[in-house]
Motif scaffolding. Structure first.
Motif, PDB file in Angstrom:
ATOM      1  N   ILE A 159       0.916  -1.108   0.134  1.00 18.41           N
ATOM      2  CA  ILE A 159      -0.175  -0.369   0.044  1.00 18.41           C
ATOM      3  C   ILE A 159       1.260   1.323   0.194  1.00 18.41           C
ATOM      4  N   GLY A 160       1.582   1.283   0.259  1.00 16.36           N
ATOM      5  CA  GLY A 160       2.749   2.303   1.008  1.00 16.36           C
ATOM      6  C   GLY A 160       3.795   3.031  -0.240  1.00 16.36           C
ATOM      7  N   CYS A 161       3.852   2.649  -0.898  1.00 17.90           N
ATOM      8  CA  CYS A 161       4.649   2.078  -1.777  1.00 17.90           C
ATOM      9  C   CYS A 161       4.359   2.951  -2.817  1.00 17.90           C
ATOM     10  N   ASP A 162       2.785   2.965  -2.939  1.00 20.79           N
ATOM     11  CA  ASP A 162       1.804   3.919  -4.211  1.00 20.79           C
ATOM     12  C   ASP A 162       0.774   4.752  -3.344  1.00 20.79           C
ATOM     13  N   PRO A 163       1.286   6.454  -3.685  1.00 24.26           N
ATOM     14  CA  PRO A 163       0.882   7.433  -3.254  1.00 24.26           C
ATOM     15  C   PRO A 163      -0.574   7.493  -3.551  1.00 24.26           C
ATOM     16  N   HIS A 164      -0.928   6.454  -5.083  1.00 25.98           N
ATOM     17  CA  HIS A 164      -2.183   7.386  -5.093  1.00 25.98           C
ATOM     18  C   HIS A 164      -3.644   6.354  -4.381  1.00 25.98           C
ATOM     19  N   ILE A 165      -2.792   5.047  -4.538  1.00 27.22           N
ATOM     20  CA  ILE A 165      -2.740   3.464  -3.292  1.00 27.22           C
ATOM     21  C   ILE A 165      -2.970   3.932  -1.657  1.00 27.22           C
ATOM     22  N   VAL A 170      -6.696   5.987   2.552  1.00 28.07           N
ATOM     23  CA  VAL A 170      -7.092   7.146   4.639  1.00 28.07           C
ATOM     24  C   VAL A 170      -8.224   7.622   3.645  1.00 28.07           C
ATOM     25  N   ARG A 171      -8.594   8.339   2.461  1.00 32.28           N
ATOM     26  CA  ARG A 171     -10.100   9.226   2.370  1.00 32.28           C
ATOM     27  C   ARG A 171     -11.571   7.848   2.243  1.00 32.28           C
ATOM     28  N   ALA A 172     -10.951   6.967   1.490  1.00 28.12           N
ATOM     29  CA  ALA A 172     -11.903   5.693   2.025  1.00 28.12           C
ATOM     30  C   ALA A 172     -12.152   5.401   3.993  1.00 28.12           C
ATOM     31  N   ILE A 173     -10.824   5.888   4.580  1.00 34.03           N
ATOM     32  CA  ILE A 173     -11.787   5.682   5.324  1.00 34.03           C
ATOM     33  C   ILE A 173     -12.204   6.880   6.583  1.00 34.03           C
ATOM     34  N   ARG A 174     -11.712   7.821   5.888  1.00 34.31           N
ATOM     35  CA  ARG A 174     -12.266   9.337   6.669  1.00 34.31           C
ATOM     36  C   ARG A 174     -13.960   8.986   6.396  1.00 34.31           C
ATOM     37  N   GLU A 175     -13.906   9.202   4.619  1.00 36.12           N
ATOM     38  CA  GLU A 175     -15.197   9.814   4.462  1.00 36.12           C
ATOM     39  C   GLU A 175     -16.244   7.870   4.451  1.00 36.12           C
ATOM     40  N   THR A 188       6.620   3.235   4.728  1.00 34.80           N
ATOM     41  CA  THR A 188       7.810   2.554   4.713  1.00 34.80           C
ATOM     42  C   THR A 188       9.043   3.354   3.814  1.00 34.80           C
ATOM     43  N   PRO A 189      10.028   2.960   3.584  1.00 34.80           N
ATOM     44  CA  PRO A 189      11.519   3.527   3.644  1.00 34.80           C
ATOM     45  C   PRO A 189      11.747   3.165   2.161  1.00 34.80           C
ATOM     46  N   ASN A 190      10.540   2.351   1.359  1.00 35.90           N
ATOM     47  CA  ASN A 190      11.428   1.062   0.448  1.00 35.90           C
ATOM     48  C   ASN A 190      10.709   2.468  -0.723  1.00 35.90           C
ATOM     49  N   VAL A 191      10.789   3.297  -0.900  1.00 34.40           N
ATOM     50  CA  VAL A 191      10.422   4.254  -1.645  1.00 34.40           C
ATOM     51  C   VAL A 191      11.376   4.963  -2.691  1.00 34.40           C
ATOM     52  N   GLU A 192      11.124   6.025  -3.733  1.00 38.70           N
ATOM     53  CA  GLU A 192      12.100   7.006  -4.374  1.00 38.70           C
ATOM     54  C   GLU A 192      11.993   8.065  -3.975  1.00 38.70           C
ATOM     55  N   ASP A 193      10.670   8.099  -3.012  1.00 37.18           N
ATOM     56  CA  ASP A 193      10.653   9.826  -2.743  1.00 37.18           C
ATOM     57  C   ASP A 193       9.213   9.643  -1.497  1.00 37.18           C
ATOM     58  N   ILE A 194      10.148   9.623   0.071  1.00 40.22           N
ATOM     59  CA  ILE A 194       8.828   8.969   1.128  1.00 40.22           C
ATOM     60  C   ILE A 194       7.720  10.144   0.781  1.00 40.22           C
ATOM     61  N   GLY A 195       8.135  11.593   0.566  1.00 43.92           N
ATOM     62  CA  GLY A 195       8.227  13.291   0.660  1.00 43.92           C
ATOM     63  C   GLY A 195       6.429  13.071  -0.020  1.00 43.92           C
ATOM     64  N   ILE A 196       6.404  12.950  -1.453  1.00 45.41           N
ATOM     65  CA  ILE A 196       5.367  12.191  -2.652  1.00 45.41           C
ATOM     66  C   ILE A 196       4.202  11.549  -1.321  1.00 45.41           C
ATOM     67  N   VAL A 197       4.992  10.294  -0.991  1.00 43.33           N
ATOM     68  CA  VAL A 197       3.836   8.844  -0.312  1.00 43.33           C
ATOM     69  C   VAL A 197       2.978   9.806   0.976  1.00 43.33           C
ATOM     70  N   ALA A 198       4.001  11.367   2.007  1.00 42.90           N
ATOM     71  CA  ALA A 198       4.072  11.450   3.217  1.00 42.90           C
ATOM     72  C   ALA A 198       2.925  12.828   2.519  1.00 42.90           C
ATOM     73  N   ARG A 199       3.050  13.469   1.633  1.00 38.08           N
ATOM     74  CA  ARG A 199       2.018  14.349   0.916  1.00 38.08           C
ATOM     75  C   ARG A 199       0.512  13.556   0.880  1.00 38.08           C
ATOM     76  N   SER A 200       0.466  13.164   0.238  1.00 33.89           N
ATOM     77  CA  SER A 200      -0.627  12.604  -0.501  1.00 33.89           C
ATOM     78  C   SER A 200      -1.779  11.669   0.431  1.00 33.89           C
ATOM     79  N   VAL A 201      -0.882  11.355   1.729  1.00 29.33           N
ATOM     80  CA  VAL A 201      -1.765  10.934   2.835  1.00 29.33           C
ATOM     81  C   VAL A 201      -2.453  12.083   3.636  1.00 29.33           C
ATOM     82  N   MET A 202      -1.389  12.864   3.473  1.00 28.71           N
ATOM     83  CA  MET A 202      -1.217  13.925   4.432  1.00 28.71           C
ATOM     84  C   MET A 202      -3.826  14.748   3.969  1.00 28.71           C
TER      85      MET A 202
END
Length: 598
Positions: A159-165, A170-175, A188-202
């Motif tokens: 889940i965490g490797c793909d910012p879209h997933i 997160v959106r489904a849980i909130r709704e 997960t640290p096993n991504v090229e850009d953890i910042g993109i994933v972090a921003r997307s879930v926030m």
């Protein structure tokens, strides 16, 4: 101590810390937390850490799922280099129903000082929604595990490797939930850009972030056997934690902070060992810092002092009284002396030693007495692990230290493979673990053992005999052996006291019927009981009915254990890890800490 109802929310607490740290870092107290899967994995340990370690502000559970998950077969944790660990627990957990019941009971019995962060794992939004709705009432915050690198397909880092997933979850849980408590996403640290994933879930509705989970998965090879240690569907690969991931963890925390700005609560973790590491995480942007694998290098009894020292050192560094000089790949503390360093084991605690089978004698069709070369000092209350590469490992008591002897009965895959060994075969041993039983001074001792629990008795009988104690030994067996065949260890044990073996003959625990009818007990008598838990509980009640005091009844609580070093928490008995304190517990302790057992 702050009552539950008096605490600000977890999000408000971390946000408040964050604002203070940016405005006046020298005034900011350091916030520490446990991490998911380490130490606070059982209710008893959560309660103990809450009471005994006030320097932990947040306590994190293991990851719970909707259905029970047995996880991967052992070995699931390894240490190939001192302080560097591999793990492949596989999200082992009791499932939502049991976990909820345990946490509700914990909340009923304890008003928690610390914040309780409940970790959850699922492979689809619907299950996450079910979990969030269920656990929202027993937590102070929820952590979604989008990060485990060795879980089944669809879980964790899938889940965490793909910012879209990740953001869609997160959106489904909130709704679909009316979530009361803050929602943290573990990345997960096993991504090229953890910042993109972090921003997307926030942006999708998360309240805060946790980083990082383990790095990898990597192959962890034993330096003695030259074979992979862990066993799973990934071919033996597992997540990496400990010192070797610290550099990556700090890098991720910096990237996340840069990506999401200064206002987002961020819990950082990954290889933090000393106070200087904690200071480095806070300087990188973390609002709180997790201590994980390092607790497997510190005795449980020393955890309170260790965590306090880590926090004090970090506070000193952040106040500018010491120079951090924090090199991310540094293996020794940069300040001249830190008390916590003296409490951290510097050698491998999970090192295997190769032994050769000298002989195997079959006691019956399913029970073998196996003698290995060499010797290992192991007393009553202690145990070792036997490992067969590619098959698995399990903990066993040592029947004799010299000759080095085990009694093994077929109960599963590992024990069957051990019983099938022949002279000249190799087996790998690690340990010993646990504290030796303290033998009380007593005129009389009654020893009751069921099945292969007899392996615990030789050391005990020798030490009791050395102090002049009158010893009576009763063992029960389900084995069907030829008439006249000696009972297991009969020759060794009968030289120290009166020995009786009672076959079950189709009546489970028939030895206890024999005790009730034929064995008189005086007061005081020290009683030692070894065997299955129901067997021991019944034997203990029988002794209580005879007037034996609860403090004089000792039970060998051979709980499930996965690591042996205090990291996984699986072997906890009440509030004590048996891999630290030893397997023997008195009945009065169990009555207080584990009434459900009795």
């Amino acid at each position: 101590m702050m009552h539950d109802s008096m605490k600000p929310s977890l999000k408000a607490y971390l946000t408040g810390r964050h604002e203070r740290s940016r405005n006046a870092p020298h005034e900011t107290p350091v916030a520490l937390t446990t991490v998911s899967g380490v130490a606070t994995t059982q209710p008893g340990l959560i309660a103990w850490c809450d009471r005994e370690i006030p320097d932990f502000a947040i306590l994190t559970t293991k990851s719970f799922q909707v259905a029970p998950n047995p996880g991967n077969p052992e070995p699931v944790i390894c240490e190939t280099i001192p302080g560097n660990f591999g793990n492949s627990v596989g999200l082992r957990n009791p499932g939502m129903t049991v976990a909820l019941e345990q946490l509700r009971e914990l909340r009923k019995r304890h008003s928690l000082r610390a914040y309780l962060l409940v970790s959850l794992s699922a492979s689809n939004p619907d299950d996450f929604i079910t979990l969030v709705k269920a656990f929202d009432g027993v937590c102070d915050g929820i952590e979604l595990n989008f990060s485990c690198p060795h879980a089944s397909s669809g879980y964790g880092s899938s889940i965490g490797c793909d910012p879209h997933i990740a953001s869609s979850y997160v959106r489904a849980i909130r709704e679909n939930t009316a979530l009361i408590h803050p929602l943290f996403i573990k990345l997960t640290p096993n991504v090229e850009d953890i910042g993109i994933v972090a921003r997307s879930v926030m942006e999708a509705g998360a309240d805060g972030l946790t980083a990082i989970n383990t790095v990898g998965p990597w192959m962890h090879t034993d330096p003695v056997s030259g074979t992979p240690i862990l066993q799973n569907a990934l071919g033996g690969k597992g997540g990496a934690s400990g010192k070797w991931v610290r550099a990556r963890a700090l890098e991720c925390v910096r990237e996340i902070r840069q990506a999401v700005g200064q206002h987002v609560p961020l819990i950082g973790m990954g290889g933090a060992t000393y106070g200087t590491d904690v200071a480095a995480f806070i300087e990188a942007g973390a609002d709180a810092v997790g201590l994980g694998s390092v607790l497997g290098r510190v005795e449980q009894a020393a955890w309170p002092m260790f965590v306090s020292s880590v926090r004090q050192t970090a506070t000193t560094v952040l106040a500018g009284k010491q120079s951090a000089h924090q090199s991310t790949n540094q293996s020794t503390p940069p300040v001249q002396h830190m008390p916590e360093k003296d409490m951290v084991r510097q050698e491998r605690g999970m090192a295997y030693v190769r032994h050769i089978v000298l002989s195997k004698v079959m006691y019956d069709e399913a029970t073998a007495v196996i003698t290995l070369d060499g010797h290992l000092e192991c007393q009553s209350g202690q145990f070792t692990f036997l490992w067969l590469p590619g098959i698995g490992e399990k903990p066993f008591s040592v029947a004799e230290s010299e000759p080095f002897t085990f009694i093994i009965k077929v109960r599963g895959k590992v024990s069957a493979a051990l019983v099938a060994l022949e002279s000249g075969d190799s087996v790998y041993v690690r340990g010993v673990y646990g504290a030796s039983l303290t033998i009380p001074r007593t005129d009389d001792a009654l020893l009751i053992a069921g099945g292969t629990g007899v392996a615990v008795l030789p050391d005990m009988t020798r030490r009791l005999a050395q102090q002049g104690t009158r010893i009576r030994i009763l063992t029960g067996t389900t084995s069907t052996v030829s008439k006249g065949t000696p009972a297991l260890l009969e020759a060794e044990l009968s030289q120290y006291g009166e020995f009786t073996c009672v076959p079950d003959d189709g009546v489970p625990a028939r030895v206890l019927d024999y005790v009730e009818k034929h064995v008189e007990t005086s007061v005081p008598t020290e009683v030692f009981i070894i065997g299955p838990e129901k067997f021991m509980a019944r034997a203990a009640r029988l002794m209580l009915s005879r007037g034996i005091g609860a403090e004089h009844i000792h039970l060998s609580m051979e709980k499930l254990t996965l690591c042996g070093i205090g990291m996984c928490g699986a072997c906890v008995c009440g509030e004590r890890l048996t891999c630290q304190y030893g397997t023997f517990m008195t009945y009065d302790y169990l009555l207080k800490e584990m009434p459900e057992f009795l």
